[in-house]
Motif scaffolding. Structure first.
Motif, mmCIF file in Angstrom:
data_model
loop_
_atom_site.group_PDB
_atom_site.id
_atom_site.type_symbol
_atom_site.label_atom_id
_atom_site.label_comp_id
_atom_site.label_asym_id
_atom_site.label_seq_id
_atom_site.Cartn_x
_atom_site.Cartn_y
_atom_site.Cartn_z
ATOM 1 N N THR A 143 84.524 44.960 -29.641
ATOM 2 C CA THR A 143 84.489 44.704 -31.086
ATOM 3 C C THR A 143 83.520 45.671 -31.766
ATOM 4 O OG1 THR A 143 82.822 42.984 -30.715
ATOM 5 C CG2 THR A 143 85.113 42.267 -30.941
ATOM 6 N N PRO A 144 83.770 46.964 -31.706
ATOM 7 C CA PRO A 144 82.840 47.924 -32.313
ATOM 8 C C PRO A 144 82.956 47.925 -33.833
ATOM 9 C CG PRO A 144 84.787 49.069 -31.568
ATOM 10 C CD PRO A 144 84.951 47.636 -31.127
ATOM 11 N N PRO A 145 81.900 48.347 -34.524
ATOM 12 C CA PRO A 145 82.029 48.602 -35.960
ATOM 13 C C PRO A 145 82.734 49.941 -36.144
ATOM 14 C CG PRO A 145 79.790 49.104 -35.246
ATOM 15 C CD PRO A 145 80.522 48.594 -34.040
ATOM 16 N N LEU A 146 83.987 49.910 -36.546
ATOM 17 C CA LEU A 146 84.779 51.139 -36.648
ATOM 18 C C LEU A 146 84.458 51.831 -37.967
ATOM 19 C CD1 LEU A 146 88.132 49.838 -35.150
ATOM 20 C CD2 LEU A 146 86.469 51.374 -34.087
ATOM 21 N N ASN A 147 83.428 52.644 -37.933
ATOM 22 C CA ASN A 147 82.856 53.235 -39.132
ATOM 23 C C ASN A 147 82.118 54.495 -38.713
ATOM 24 O OD1 ASN A 147 81.408 53.842 -41.482
ATOM 25 N ND2 ASN A 147 80.072 52.058 -41.321
ATOM 26 N N ALA A 148 82.470 55.623 -39.304
ATOM 27 C CA ALA A 148 81.821 56.896 -38.955
ATOM 28 C C ALA A 148 80.328 56.872 -39.261
ATOM 29 C CB ALA A 148 82.498 58.041 -39.701
ATOM 30 N N GLY B 17 103.557 51.882 -32.231
ATOM 31 C CA GLY B 17 102.625 52.445 -31.270
ATOM 32 C C GLY B 17 101.445 53.110 -31.947
ATOM 33 N N ASP B 18 100.611 53.752 -31.150
ATOM 34 C CA ASP B 18 99.468 54.530 -31.646
ATOM 35 C C ASP B 18 98.579 53.701 -32.567
ATOM 36 O OD1 ASP B 18 97.799 56.718 -32.004
ATOM 37 O OD2 ASP B 18 98.919 57.432 -33.753
ATOM 38 N N VAL B 19 98.118 52.547 -32.068
ATOM 39 C CA VAL B 19 97.287 51.664 -32.889
ATOM 40 C C VAL B 19 95.801 51.797 -32.566
ATOM 41 C CG1 VAL B 19 99.136 49.983 -33.199
ATOM 42 C CG2 VAL B 19 97.578 49.742 -31.260
ATOM 43 N N ALA B 20 95.463 52.588 -31.554
ATOM 44 C CA ALA B 20 94.078 52.626 -31.092
ATOM 45 C C ALA B 20 93.127 53.258 -32.104
ATOM 46 C CB ALA B 20 93.999 53.374 -29.753
ATOM 47 N N SER B 21 93.633 54.142 -32.970
ATOM 48 C CA SER B 21 92.743 54.870 -33.869
ATOM 49 C C SER B 21 92.587 54.209 -35.237
ATOM 50 C CB SER B 21 93.264 56.301 -34.064
ATOM 51 O OG SER B 21 94.567 56.270 -34.634
ATOM 52 N N ASP B 22 93.189 53.056 -35.440
ATOM 53 C CA ASP B 22 93.109 52.379 -36.733
ATOM 54 C C ASP B 22 91.669 51.984 -37.061
ATOM 55 O OD1 ASP B 22 95.792 52.597 -37.105
ATOM 56 O OD2 ASP B 22 96.275 50.524 -36.641
ATOM 57 N N GLN B 23 91.285 52.128 -38.318
ATOM 58 C CA GLN B 23 89.962 51.715 -38.778
ATOM 59 C C GLN B 23 90.111 50.833 -40.009
ATOM 60 O OE1 GLN B 23 87.172 54.909 -39.278
ATOM 61 N NE2 GLN B 23 87.643 55.855 -37.341
ATOM 62 N N PRO B 24 89.435 49.680 -40.045
ATOM 63 C CA PRO B 24 89.545 48.806 -41.217
ATOM 64 C C PRO B 24 88.946 49.447 -42.463
ATOM 65 C CG PRO B 24 88.653 47.630 -39.316
ATOM 66 C CD PRO B 24 88.655 49.079 -38.966
ATOM 67 N N ARG B 25 89.563 49.149 -43.597
ATOM 68 C CA ARG B 25 89.068 49.639 -44.891
ATOM 69 C C ARG B 25 89.098 48.485 -45.888
ATOM 70 N NH1 ARG B 25 93.374 54.559 -45.254
ATOM 71 N NH2 ARG B 25 92.867 55.617 -43.304
ATOM 72 N N LEU B 26 87.990 48.273 -46.554
ATOM 73 C CA LEU B 26 87.908 47.275 -47.614
ATOM 74 C C LEU B 26 87.612 47.979 -48.930
ATOM 75 C CD1 LEU B 26 85.780 44.501 -45.848
ATOM 76 C CD2 LEU B 26 88.275 44.663 -45.997
ATOM 77 N N HIS B 27 88.002 47.338 -50.026
ATOM 78 C CA HIS B 27 87.784 47.948 -51.339
ATOM 79 C C HIS B 27 87.496 46.858 -52.359
ATOM 80 C CE1 HIS B 27 88.278 50.599 -54.793
ATOM 81 N NE2 HIS B 27 89.045 49.663 -55.327
ATOM 82 N N LEU B 28 86.482 47.080 -53.198
ATOM 83 C CA LEU B 28 86.172 46.171 -54.299
ATOM 84 C C LEU B 28 86.178 46.937 -55.608
ATOM 85 C CD1 LEU B 28 83.209 43.967 -53.002
ATOM 86 C CD2 LEU B 28 85.597 43.300 -53.256
ATOM 87 N N ALA C 45 89.035 38.745 -39.443
ATOM 88 C CA ALA C 45 89.804 39.000 -40.663
ATOM 89 C C ALA C 45 89.724 40.473 -41.048
ATOM 90 C CB ALA C 45 89.292 38.112 -41.791
ATOM 91 N N VAL C 46 88.528 41.038 -41.013
ATOM 92 C CA VAL C 46 88.373 42.469 -41.327
ATOM 93 C C VAL C 46 89.207 43.312 -40.364
ATOM 94 C CG1 VAL C 46 86.751 44.399 -41.444
ATOM 95 C CG2 VAL C 46 86.066 42.151 -42.310
ATOM 96 N N MET C 47 89.197 42.939 -39.092
ATOM 97 C CA MET C 47 89.878 43.745 -38.082
ATOM 98 C C MET C 47 91.396 43.655 -38.158
ATOM 99 S SD MET C 47 87.325 43.614 -34.751
ATOM 100 C CE MET C 47 86.985 41.857 -34.746
ATOM 101 N N THR C 48 91.934 42.741 -38.988
ATOM 102 C CA THR C 48 93.391 42.717 -39.190
ATOM 103 C C THR C 48 93.846 43.682 -40.282
ATOM 104 O OG1 THR C 48 93.307 40.913 -40.844
ATOM 105 C CG2 THR C 48 93.529 40.276 -38.511
ATOM 106 N N GLU C 49 92.911 44.275 -41.025
ATOM 107 C CA GLU C 49 93.295 45.127 -42.157
ATOM 108 C C GLU C 49 94.220 46.281 -41.760
ATOM 109 O OE1 GLU C 49 93.385 48.371 -44.933
ATOM 110 O OE2 GLU C 49 92.367 48.436 -42.983
ATOM 111 N N ALA D 123 81.370 47.807 -41.836
ATOM 112 C CA ALA D 123 82.232 48.878 -41.326
ATOM 113 C C ALA D 123 83.426 49.091 -42.243
ATOM 114 C CB ALA D 123 82.696 48.538 -39.915
ATOM 115 N N GLY D 124 83.997 47.993 -42.754
ATOM 116 C CA GLY D 124 85.145 48.108 -43.643
ATOM 117 C C GLY D 124 84.826 48.856 -44.926
ATOM 118 N N PHE D 125 83.598 48.722 -45.410
ATOM 119 C CA PHE D 125 83.182 49.429 -46.618
ATOM 120 C C PHE D 125 82.627 50.819 -46.310
ATOM 121 C CE2 PHE D 125 82.828 45.072 -48.537
ATOM 122 C CZ PHE D 125 83.792 45.274 -49.516
ATOM 123 N N GLY D 126 82.456 51.152 -45.039
ATOM 124 C CA GLY D 126 81.992 52.488 -44.661
ATOM 125 C C GLY D 126 80.541 52.754 -45.012
#
Length: 343
Positions: free
Chosen positions: A291-296, A148-159, A22-26, A273-276
């Protein structure tokens, strides 16, 4: 005379059934919203809170479905209610049953990957890559946008911070005043760092540790709590064991405000990862290439790609639930000191 604006495209997103997915669909949803689509997500109740942490989602519908079975009567009933409400559906899961509802609701455009004999249920069919050739899951889902160019997308969540702070206050916690450990991984023990290592790490941290997980993971968390007690019964770490005692919405609040998250490759890893938030993600039988945690602020521990580790883990990633060789070296040989270095 001003030209009339084109009507907003009403989109239904059929969500995956796992928290991490679910997070990875963001990023997909962010792309759709950016081009003017109004997003309604249909999700099972246990993943719906993830979509409420995505500001681009206008509405979340909780599907009344359970695991397994077509549940055709229930799908027909819901499809009748949805008739005429949507222009397009993006179907994230690959299953036949996930494509049934948009088909029964008569949604004109139905976008999804080919799989499970659902050719006739989709109007826009995407070739499903072979398992060994599938891209990372964020890119896999983002490609449903047709862009195209979807490889660099990173999930972001916000509360909302007020909501999160109220949750923390009720538990006597403050922002960045604690660490979160998520020792579970529903897939199986070949994805779980040993509880003794979690306990050793908890003893070395200088702040309280909150243990999160489902009721199924209560025993794992109890083992960590027990292992943090000295011979005289005194606690060697401040532990708040909340396994099975929080809703997913509360768990999201706790993770969003933590000093750091330590987890296996699990759904809560992707939430972090979504919350960084600063996080240490421990991989064993699975692969951070998929399935990496896409988070700097994430640090991955995976002995497979550690050239200093000998003998090499030629068996990894095996993607098995239980280690076929019986040693689970990929997890047993990651010690607490390695994780502590990144916290």
């Amino acid at each position: 005379m001003k030209p009339s604006s084109s009507p907003v495209k009403r989109a239904l997103i059929v969500a995956p059934q796992w928290i991490g997915d679910a997070v990875m669909t963001e990023p997909l949803l962010r792309r759709l919203q950016a081009r003017g689509e109004r997003l309604t997500v249909g999700a099972l109740p246990w993943v719906a809170p993830v979509y409420r942490a995505m500001p681009q989602v206008a509405e979340v519908i909780e599907f009344p479905f359970a695991h397994g079975g077509l549940q055709l009567r229930e799908r027909r009933r819901l499809a009748k209610q949805m008739d005429g409400q949507f222009d397009v559906a993006y179907i994230c899961p690959n299953s036949l049953k996930s494509a049934l509802l948009p088909f029964l609701a008569g949604i004109p455009e139905r976008v999804g990957y080919l799989g499970e004999a659902r050719v006739g249920l989709l109007t826009h069919r995407m070739k499903n890559p072979a398992k060994g050739q599938r891209p990372p899951m964020v890119a896999f889902y983002s490609a449903l946008s047709g862009e195209g160019d979807v490889a660099s997308d990173q999930p972001r969540l916000h509360l909302d911070t007020t909501e999160a702070d109220a949750c923390l206050s009720a538990l006597g916690l403050q922002r960045s005043g604690y660490y979160v450990m998520a020792p579970g991984a529903e897939y199986g023990p070949a994805k779980r760092w040993p509880t003794r290592h979690f306990a050793e790490l908890a003893r070395q941290l200088q702040k309280p540790v909150v243990l999160l997980g489902s009721g199924k993971e209560a025993d794992l968390c109890a083992e960590i709590t027990q292992a943090c007690q000295g011979a005289d019964g005194s606690s060697q770490a401040t532990i708040l064991n909340l396994a099975g005692k929080t809703s997913l919405a509360q768990a999201l609040c706790l993770i969003s405000a933590t000093q750091g998250l330590i987890s296996n490759d699990s759904g809560l890893m992707h939430v972090g990862a979504g919350f960084g938030v600063p996080q240490v993600a421990i991989f064993g039988s699975s692969s951070p290439l998929h399935t990496p945690p896409l988070n700097a602020a994430a640090h991955v521990l995976w002995l497979k790609n550690d050239p200093a580790y000998q003998p090499p883990l030629d068996c990894a990633p095996c993607f098995e639930r239980i280690c076929p060789l019986g040693h689970t070296r990929c997890l047993n040989d990651i010690d607490a000191t390695q994780a502590l270095a990144f916290l």
